[in-house]
Design an enzyme around this catalytic site. Structure first.
Site, PDB file in Angstrom:
ATOM      1  N   ILE A  35       0.172  -2.797  -9.055  1.00  0.00           N
ATOM      2  CA  ILE A  35      -0.408  -1.857  -8.106  1.00  0.00           C
ATOM      3  C   ILE A  35      -1.597  -2.543  -7.469  1.00  0.00           C
ATOM      4  O   ILE A  35      -2.523  -2.954  -8.168  1.00  0.00           O
ATOM      5  CB  ILE A  35      -0.830  -0.553  -8.807  1.00  0.00           C
ATOM      6  CG1 ILE A  35       0.389   0.061  -9.506  1.00  0.00           C
ATOM      7  CG2 ILE A  35      -1.425   0.420  -7.792  1.00  0.00           C
ATOM      8  CD1 ILE A  35       0.062   1.274 -10.341  1.00  0.00           C
ATOM      9  N   GLY A  36      -1.537  -2.700  -6.173  1.00  0.00           N
ATOM     10  CA  GLY A  36      -2.609  -3.395  -5.474  1.00  0.00           C
ATOM     11  C   GLY A  36      -3.482  -2.415  -4.721  1.00  0.00           C
ATOM     12  O   GLY A  36      -3.313  -1.203  -4.826  1.00  0.00           O
ATOM     13  N   GLY A  37      -4.400  -2.959  -3.972  1.00  0.00           N
ATOM     14  CA  GLY A  37      -5.327  -2.130  -3.228  1.00  0.00           C
ATOM     15  C   GLY A  37      -4.644  -1.280  -2.176  1.00  0.00           C
ATOM     16  O   GLY A  37      -5.132  -0.223  -1.794  1.00  0.00           O
ATOM     17  N   PHE A  38      -3.475  -1.716  -1.717  1.00  0.00           N
ATOM     18  CA  PHE A  38      -2.817  -0.998  -0.624  1.00  0.00           C
ATOM     19  C   PHE A  38      -1.588  -0.226  -1.064  1.00  0.00           C
ATOM     20  O   PHE A  38      -1.005   0.507  -0.290  1.00  0.00           O
ATOM     21  CB  PHE A  38      -2.420  -1.974   0.487  1.00  0.00           C
ATOM     22  CG  PHE A  38      -3.609  -2.588   1.157  1.00  0.00           C
ATOM     23  CD1 PHE A  38      -4.395  -1.846   2.023  1.00  0.00           C
ATOM     24  CD2 PHE A  38      -3.961  -3.898   0.892  1.00  0.00           C
ATOM     25  CE1 PHE A  38      -5.497  -2.408   2.628  1.00  0.00           C
ATOM     26  CE2 PHE A  38      -5.070  -4.455   1.503  1.00  0.00           C
ATOM     27  CZ  PHE A  38      -5.844  -3.719   2.362  1.00  0.00           C
ATOM     28  N   GLY A  39      -1.165  -0.426  -2.274  1.00  0.00           N
ATOM     29  CA  GLY A  39       0.004   0.315  -2.726  1.00  0.00           C
ATOM     30  C   GLY A  39       0.724  -0.400  -3.848  1.00  0.00           C
ATOM     31  O   GLY A  39       0.246  -1.403  -4.363  1.00  0.00           O
ATOM     32  N   ARG A  40       1.874   0.165  -4.173  1.00  0.00           N
ATOM     33  CA  ARG A  40       2.643  -0.372  -5.289  1.00  0.00           C
ATOM     34  C   ARG A  40       3.571  -1.475  -4.821  1.00  0.00           C
ATOM     35  O   ARG A  40       4.074  -1.433  -3.710  1.00  0.00           O
ATOM     36  CB  ARG A  40       3.473   0.740  -5.920  1.00  0.00           C
ATOM     37  CG  ARG A  40       2.631   1.741  -6.640  1.00  0.00           C
ATOM     38  CD  ARG A  40       3.372   3.019  -6.888  1.00  0.00           C
ATOM     39  NE  ARG A  40       2.519   3.915  -7.666  1.00  0.00           N
ATOM     40  CZ  ARG A  40       2.590   4.029  -8.993  1.00  0.00           C
ATOM     41  NH1 ARG A  40       3.473   3.349  -9.671  1.00  0.00           N
ATOM     42  NH2 ARG A  40       1.765   4.814  -9.636  1.00  0.00           N
ATOM     43  N   VAL A  41       3.801  -2.446  -5.690  1.00  0.00           N
ATOM     44  CA  VAL A  41       4.700  -3.547  -5.375  1.00  0.00           C
ATOM     45  C   VAL A  41       5.853  -3.523  -6.370  1.00  0.00           C
ATOM     46  O   VAL A  41       5.642  -3.455  -7.579  1.00  0.00           O
ATOM     47  CB  VAL A  41       3.967  -4.896  -5.444  1.00  0.00           C
ATOM     48  CG1 VAL A  41       4.900  -6.024  -5.043  1.00  0.00           C
ATOM     49  CG2 VAL A  41       2.738  -4.881  -4.561  1.00  0.00           C
ATOM     50  N   ASP A  89      -8.250 -11.509   3.307  1.00  0.00           N
ATOM     51  CA  ASP A  89      -8.354 -11.013   1.925  1.00  0.00           C
ATOM     52  C   ASP A  89      -7.959 -12.095   0.920  1.00  0.00           C
ATOM     53  O   ASP A  89      -7.108 -11.875   0.057  1.00  0.00           O
ATOM     54  CB  ASP A  89      -7.493  -9.759   1.767  1.00  0.00           C
ATOM     55  CG  ASP A  89      -7.966  -8.882   0.617  1.00  0.00           C
ATOM     56  OD1 ASP A  89      -9.041  -9.188   0.031  1.00  0.00           O
ATOM     57  OD2 ASP A  89      -7.274  -7.909   0.278  1.00  0.00           O
ATOM     58  N   LEU A  94       5.983  -4.239 -10.079  1.00  0.00           N
ATOM     59  CA  LEU A  94       5.345  -5.530 -10.375  1.00  0.00           C
ATOM     60  C   LEU A  94       3.845  -5.362 -10.552  1.00  0.00           C
ATOM     61  O   LEU A  94       3.214  -6.083 -11.310  1.00  0.00           O
ATOM     62  CB  LEU A  94       5.602  -6.514  -9.230  1.00  0.00           C
ATOM     63  CG  LEU A  94       6.993  -7.119  -9.169  1.00  0.00           C
ATOM     64  CD1 LEU A  94       7.195  -7.831  -7.846  1.00  0.00           C
ATOM     65  CD2 LEU A  94       7.208  -8.064 -10.328  1.00  0.00           C
TER      66      LEU A  94
HETATM   67  N1  LIG Z   1       5.737 -11.451  -3.552  1.00  0.00           N
HETATM   68  C1  LIG Z   1       5.442 -11.094  -4.800  1.00  0.00           C
HETATM   69  N2  LIG Z   1       6.140 -11.586  -5.834  1.00  0.00           N
HETATM   70  C2  LIG Z   1       5.836 -11.227  -7.102  1.00  0.00           C
HETATM   71  N3  LIG Z   1       4.862 -10.389  -7.440  1.00  0.00           N
HETATM   72  C3  LIG Z   1       4.112  -9.849  -6.449  1.00  0.00           C
HETATM   73  C4  LIG Z   1       4.380 -10.159  -5.090  1.00  0.00           C
HETATM   74  N4  LIG Z   1       3.486  -9.488  -4.329  1.00  0.00           N
HETATM   75  C5  LIG Z   1       2.713  -8.785  -5.184  1.00  0.00           C
HETATM   76  N5  LIG Z   1       3.072  -8.997  -6.464  1.00  0.00           N
HETATM   77  C6  LIG Z   1       2.490  -8.397  -7.675  1.00  0.00           C
HETATM   78  O1  LIG Z   1       1.995  -7.117  -7.360  1.00  0.00           O
HETATM   79  C7  LIG Z   1       0.617  -7.006  -7.675  1.00  0.00           C
HETATM   80  C8  LIG Z   1      -0.077  -6.193  -6.611  1.00  0.00           C
HETATM   81  O2  LIG Z   1       0.023  -6.869  -5.401  1.00  0.00           O
HETATM   82  P1  LIG Z   1      -0.969  -6.650  -4.206  1.00  0.00           P
HETATM   83  O3  LIG Z   1      -0.741  -5.319  -3.624  1.00  0.00           O
HETATM   84  O4  LIG Z   1      -0.802  -7.805  -3.316  1.00  0.00           O
HETATM   85  O5  LIG Z   1      -2.348  -6.662  -4.943  1.00  0.00           O
HETATM   86  P2  LIG Z   1      -3.759  -6.530  -4.269  1.00  0.00           P
HETATM   87  O6  LIG Z   1      -3.711  -5.420  -3.272  1.00  0.00           O
HETATM   88  O7  LIG Z   1      -4.668  -6.256  -5.424  1.00  0.00           O
HETATM   89  O8  LIG Z   1      -3.989  -7.845  -3.627  1.00  0.00           O
HETATM   90  C9  LIG Z   1       0.118  -8.418  -7.746  1.00  0.00           C
HETATM   91  O9  LIG Z   1      -0.891  -8.529  -8.689  1.00  0.00           O
HETATM   92  C10 LIG Z   1       1.338  -9.198  -8.172  1.00  0.00           C
HETATM   93  O10 LIG Z   1       1.403  -9.259  -9.598  1.00  0.00           O
END
Ligand SMILES: Nc1ncnc2c1ncn2[C@@H]1O[C@H](COP(=O)(O)OP(=O)(O)O)[C@@H](O)[C@H]1O
Ligand SMILES: *[C@@H]1O[C@H](CO)[C@@H](O)[C@H](O)[C@H]1NC(C)=O
Ligand SMILES: *[C@@H]1O[C@H](CO)[C@@H](O)[C@H](O)[C@H]1NC(C)=O
Ligand SMILES: *[C@@H]1O[C@H](CO)[C@@H](O)[C@H](O)[C@H]1NC(C)=O
Ligand SMILES: *[C@@H]1O[C@H](CO)[C@@H](O)[C@H](O)[C@H]1NC(C)=O
Ligand SMILES: *[C@@H]1O[C@H](CO)[C@@H](O)[C@H](O)[C@H]1NC(C)=O
Ligand SMILES: *[C@@H]1O[C@H](CO)[C@@H](O)[C@H](O)[C@H]1NC(C)=O
Length: 672
Positions: free
Chosen positions: A351-357, A469, A349
Site C-alpha cells: 500500500i503506497g501513498g497513492f493507493g494499493r498495488v 518522488d 503487493l
Molecule cells: N511494479 C511493481 N512491481 C512489484 N512491486 C511493486 C511494483 N510497484 C509497487 N510495488 C510494491 O507496492 C508497494 C507500494 O507501491 P507504491 O504505491 O509505489 O508505494 P509508495 O506510494 O509508498 O511509493 C511498494 O512498496 C512495492 O513493494
C-alpha cells in the site's frame, strides 16, 4: 456405455431370466413389455411396459404372477428359506380407493376371491383360514373397520387373512436423524418397496421410500413371523388388487426377486414412466406446476438480468472520446480484474501513498504486471494526466519501471506496470520481511542505476521529465537486483489539481527540496535534491528523518554533514555492512549525497555531472559549497526569512540582492 448396460439388462434380466444356482432363484423386470408375466383378470401391461393390475375397471380383480412357482422350502430342512423382493409402484386414483398386495400363494386360481376390500386375494368365507397358505404385504388406502385397519394409508403383513398381523402407517425413516416422513400410497407418485424375509430368524421386514431414494437403513416395519408354518412348498409370487371406483390404476413399474439371494437392485432410470394423471394431474399442472414454472422463469430471467447488470457494473469503465487516441495504452478493466483475481488481498503487493498495488498476470500474454489502484474523484486534468501517462509509457530505460498503460473507472484509476520480482529497495535497507541486507557493491550499482535513469529522464528523452518522488520505496529491484525508478506521474496528477480539494504534499517529506515548501515548482534540481537524500539513505542505511530520544527530528543530511565537518565522514556508512565496503566509493557517495542535497538549488550538480562523478570520470570537487543545515534553515524560516529562502535559489549568485538581506545573507551565500 449406458446403452450397453441397458442392453445387458434386457438380455440377462429383462427377458425374465431366472438364475438357478444351488436353490437360488433370481429375476428382475425393468418394465413388463414383451416380458413373460402371467396376467389374470383386469391386469394388463400398457404399451410402454407398465404393469397395470386394475385397468381402470370397476369392481374387477386383477392379478399378475411370475409364471412359474418357486420352491420356497429347503428340500432337506423343510423350512421356508430367506427371500427378498423389491418393486416400484404408483397408484393413481381420483377417489379414495383400494390399494394392492404383494403376495405369495400356492396357486394361480383366484376365481373365488372377492374384489374391493378383499383386494382380490380372499373372500368372506376363507378369510383367516390356515389352509389358504397365503402371505401378503398389503398397501391399503382405505380404513376398513371390518379388517381392523389402523388408518387409510398403511402397510400390513397379512397371513391367511386380511386382518393384518402387523401394520404400519406408510412412510420412511430418515437415515440421518431418524425422523419419520409420511408417504401417501395413492399420491400418484412412484415409490419403491423392499420386502425381506430372513428364514434363519423368521423375521419379515418392509421398507418404503420415494422412487430415487436409496433404501432407508431403518425399515418401516419389522416383525418375527415364522413363514415355515404358513407357505406351501412351491408357491407363486405376484401382485393383486381390486379397484372399487373407476379410473383407479395400480401400476408396477419394475420388480425384482431373489430366493436365497438378495433381490437385484432396480435401475430406476430404465423404468417406464407413468402417464400424466387425469383431471387432478391437469389441475396440478395449472395450480402447482404453472405458478412454479412462472416463478422459476421470472426468477431465472431476474437472475440473468442481475448477473448481466452485475457483470456490467463489475467491469464498468469510464471511457471518453478523447481517449480514442490513447487506445493502445488502455487496458480493459475485465483483463485487470481477471489478472489480479478480482483484486484479491493475497495479490496485494503493498500500500503506497497513492493507493494499493496488486500483483497480476495478464490473461492473454501471461505477462507479470503490477496494478496500482488509485482513487480519484475529479475529472479535471484527467485528459492531460492520461496523455502524460501514455507519454511516460513511451519512456524505456533499463532503470525505469516500464509503465504499460492505464484503465479508468468511476472514481478509480489503474496504472499498469511491469512486475518487479524483488520488490522495493527500502525493505532491503531496513531488513524488513526477512529481506537480506544489501552488500556495498549492490548498493553502489543501484545508486548508479538510478542516476542513469534520472539522466535519461532529465536530459536524454525528448522532453524533460521530472520524477518528483525519488525515494527508496519508489526504487524497485528487478530480478538482477538493478534499481529501477517507479511511480511516475502521480505526483504530477495531484499537482495538476486533479485532487485539489485535498491539499496533498507533492513528494515525500524528507526528500523534498526546501524551495518546494514555498514555490512548489518542481524542477530537475528538486529531483537532484531527492536523489542526494536517496544516496545518503542507501549509503548510511538510515531513514532521511529520525527522531532522537527527546522527540526532536534529526535530518540524516545534518548528521552526515556534521561528521563531514568533523572529518569522520565514513563513520556514517551503514554499520550493517560491518566494514565490508569500498572506502573511496563510499566516501565519494556520501560527499555526492551532500552535494546533491544542498539546500540551494544552484549549488547542486546536474544529473549528467552526477553520473560523471559516479563513474569516476570526474573527481568530486574537494571544496564543496558550504552546506547549510536544515536546523539552520528552519531557524531562518521561523525568524521570518520565508520569502528570502523562497527567492534564494534564483538569487543565490545575485550578490547585490543578497547584500540587501544583511549579514545572514552573506553567511548563506559565502563561498559562492
Ligand atoms: N511494479 C511493481 N512491481 C512489484 N512491486 C511493486 C511494483 N510497484 C509497487 N510495488 C510494491 O507496492 C508497494 C507500494 O507501491 P507504491 O504505491 O509505489 O508505494 P509508495 O506510494 O509508498 O511509493 C511498494 O512498496 C512495492 O513493494
Ligand atoms: C413363460 O414362462 C413359462 C414358464 O417358464 C414358459 O412355460 C412359457 O413358455 C414362457 N412363455 C414365453 C412366451 O416365453
Ligand atoms: C380391462 O380388463 C377387462 C378384463 O380383461 C377388459 O374387459 C376391459 O376391456 C379392460 N379395460 C381396459 C380399459 O383396457
Ligand atoms: C437347506 O438346509 C440345509 C440343512 O439345514 C442346509 O445345509 C442347506 O444349505 C440349505 N440349503 C439352502 C439352499 O439354503
Ligand atoms: C379354481 O378354483 C375353483 C374353486 O375355488 C374351482 O371351481 C375351479 O375349477 C378352479 N379353476 C381351475 C382352472 O383350476
Ligand atoms: C402422517 O400421517 C398421519 C396420519 O395421516 C398424521 O397423523 C401425521 O401427522 C403425519 N405425519 C407427518 C409428519 O406428516
Ligand atoms: C419356524 O417354525 C418351524 C416349525 O414350523 C421350526 O422348526 C423353526 O425352528 C422355526 N424357526 C424359527 C426361526 O423360529
Amino acid at each position: 456405455m449406458k446403452l450397453s448396460l441397458l442392453l445387458l439388462q434386457i438380455l440377462f434380466f429383462g427377458l425374465d431370466l431366472v438364475s438357478f444356482a444351488y436353490g437360488e432363484y433370481v429375476f428382475i423386470y425393468s418394465g413388463f413389455a414383451h416380458n413373460n408375466i402371467t396376467l389374470d383378470g383386469a391386469a394388463m401391461v400398457t404399451a410402454n411396459g407398465l404393469l397395470d393390475i386394475t385397468n381402470g375397471s370397476i369392481r374387477l380383480n386383477g392379478h399378475a404372477f411370475y409364471p412359474t412357482p418357486l420352491p420356497f422350502r429347503n428340500f432337506s430342512s423343510g423350512l421356508v428359506q430367506s427371500f427378498s423382493t423389491s418393486f416400484v409402484f404408483g397408484v393413481q386414483s381420483t377417489y379414495p380407493s383400494q390399494g394392492f398386495t404383494f403376495f405369495i400363494a400356492p396357486s394361480k386360481n383366484f376365481s373365488s376371491a372377492l374384489p374391493v376390500q378383499f383386494l382380490g386375494l380372499l373372500n368372506s368365507e376363507n378369510n383367516g383360514d390356515m389352509k389358504n397358505q397365503i402371505f401378503a404385504v398389503e398397501f391399503d388406502s382405505i380404513k376398513n373397520i371390518e379388517f381392523q385397519d389402523i388408518n387409510n394409508n398403511h402397510v400390513g403383513f397379512d397371513i391367511n387373512s386380511l386382518i393384518s398381523v402387523d401394520s404400519y402407517p406408510a412412510g420412511f425413516y430418515d437415515d440421518k436423524d431418524g425422523t419419520f416422513s409420511n408417504l401417501t400410497i395413492t399420491s400418484s407418485e412412484a415409490m419403491q418397496v423392499w420386502v425381506d424375509y430372513n428364514g434363519d430368524i423368521a423375521q419379515i421386514s418392509v421398507t418404503m421410500a420415494p422412487m430415487g431414494m436409496a433404501k432407508p437403513l431403518k425399515p418401516l416395519g419389522s416383525a418375527t413371523r415364522n413363514l415355515s408354518s404358513v407357505l406351501s412348498g412351491m408357491a407363486y409370487v405376484g401382485f393383486s388388487s381390486a379397484a372399487g371406483r373407476d379410473n383407479t390404476r395400480h401400476y408396477i413399474l419394475g420388480w425384482s426377486f431373489g430366493l436365497n439371494s438378495a433381490a437385484p437392485s432396480i435401475d430406476i432410470t430404465s423404468l417406464p414412466k407413468m402417464p400424466h394423471f387425469g383431471p387432478k394431474a391437469r389441475s396440478k399442472i395449472l395450480e402447482i406446476i404453472l405458478p412454479i414454472a412462472t416463478a422459476v422463469s421470472i426468477l431465472s430471467v431476474g437472475t440473468i438480468i442481475l448477473l448481466l447488470v452485475r457483470r456490467h457494473l463489475r467491469y464498468l469503465e469510464v471511457r471518453e472520446d478523447w481517449e480514442v487516441e490513447f487506445g493502445p495504452h488502455r487496458f480493459s478493466f475485465r483483463d485487470l480484474f481477471h489478472a489480479t483475481e478480482g483484486f484479491k488481498d493475497k495479490n496485494l503487493l503493498g500500500i503506497g501513498g497513492f493507493g494499493r498495488v496488486y500483483r497480476g498476470v495478464l490473461p492473454a500474454s501471461k505477462l507479470d504486471i503490477a496494478v496500482k489502484r488509485v482513487s480519484h474523484d475529479s475529472k479535471q486534468g484527467m485528459k492531460e494526466f492520461v496523455a502524460e501517462v501514455v507519454s511516460i509509457g513511451r519512456l524505456q530505460h533499463r532503470n525505469i519501471v516500464q509503465l504499460l498503460g492505464y484503465c479508468r473507472r468511476k472514481g478509480e484509476l489503474f496504472l499498469v506496470y511491469d512486475y518487479m520480482p524483488k520488490g522495493s529497495l527500502d525493505k532491503y535497507l531496513y531488513g524488513q520481511e526477512d529481506k537480506p541486507i544489501l552488500t556495498w557493491a549492490q548498493r553502489f550499482l543501484i545508486i548508479k542505476g538510478i542516476a542513469s535513469g534520472l539522466v535519461y529522464l532529465h536530459e536524454e528523452w525528448e522532453k524533460v521529465v521530472i520524477h518528483r518522488d525519488i525515494k527508496a520505496s519508489n526504487v524497485l529491484l528487478d530480478a538482477e537486483m538493478n534499481g529501477r525508478l517507479g511511480d511516475f506521474g502521480l505526483a504530477r496528477l495531484y499537482d495538476r489539481g486533479v485532487d485539489a480539494q485535498t491539499t496533498r504534499v507533492v513528494g515525500t517529506i524528507g526528500y523534498m527540496a526546501p524551495e518546494l515548501a514555498s514555490s512548489s515548482k518542481a524542477t530537475p534540481l528538486t529531483d537532484v535534491f531527492s536523489f542526494g537524500i536517496f544516496v545518503l539513505e542507501v549509503t548510511c542505511g538510515k531513514r532521511p528523518i529520525k527522531e532522537d530520544v527527546n522527540g526532536n527530528q534529526i535530518m540524516l543530511v545534518d548528521w552526515v554533514l556534521e561528521h563531514w565537518q568533523k572529518g569522520s565522514l565514513t563513520d556514517t556508512v551503514d554499520t550493517k555492512l560491518q566494514g565490508n565496503y569500498d572506502v573511496d566509493e563510499a566516501s565519494m557517495a556520501l560527499k555526492l549525497g551532500l552535494l546533491c542535497s544542498h539546500p540551494f538549488a544552484d549549488a547542486r550538480p546536474k544529473m549528467q555531472q552526477v553520473m560523471q562523478y559516479l563513474e569516476g570520470e570526474v573527481p568530486i570537487p574537494e571544496d564543496m559549497p558550504p552546506h547549510l543545515s536544515f536546523e539552520m534553515l528552519t531557524l531562518m524560516q521561523n525568524e521570518g526569512f520565508d520569502s528570502y529562502v523562497m527567492s534564494f535559489p534564483s538569487s543565490v549568485t545575485n550578490h547585490s540582492s543578497a547584500a540587501s538581506h544583511g549579514s545572514l545573507m552573506s553567511a548563506l551565500s559565502g563561498g559562492r
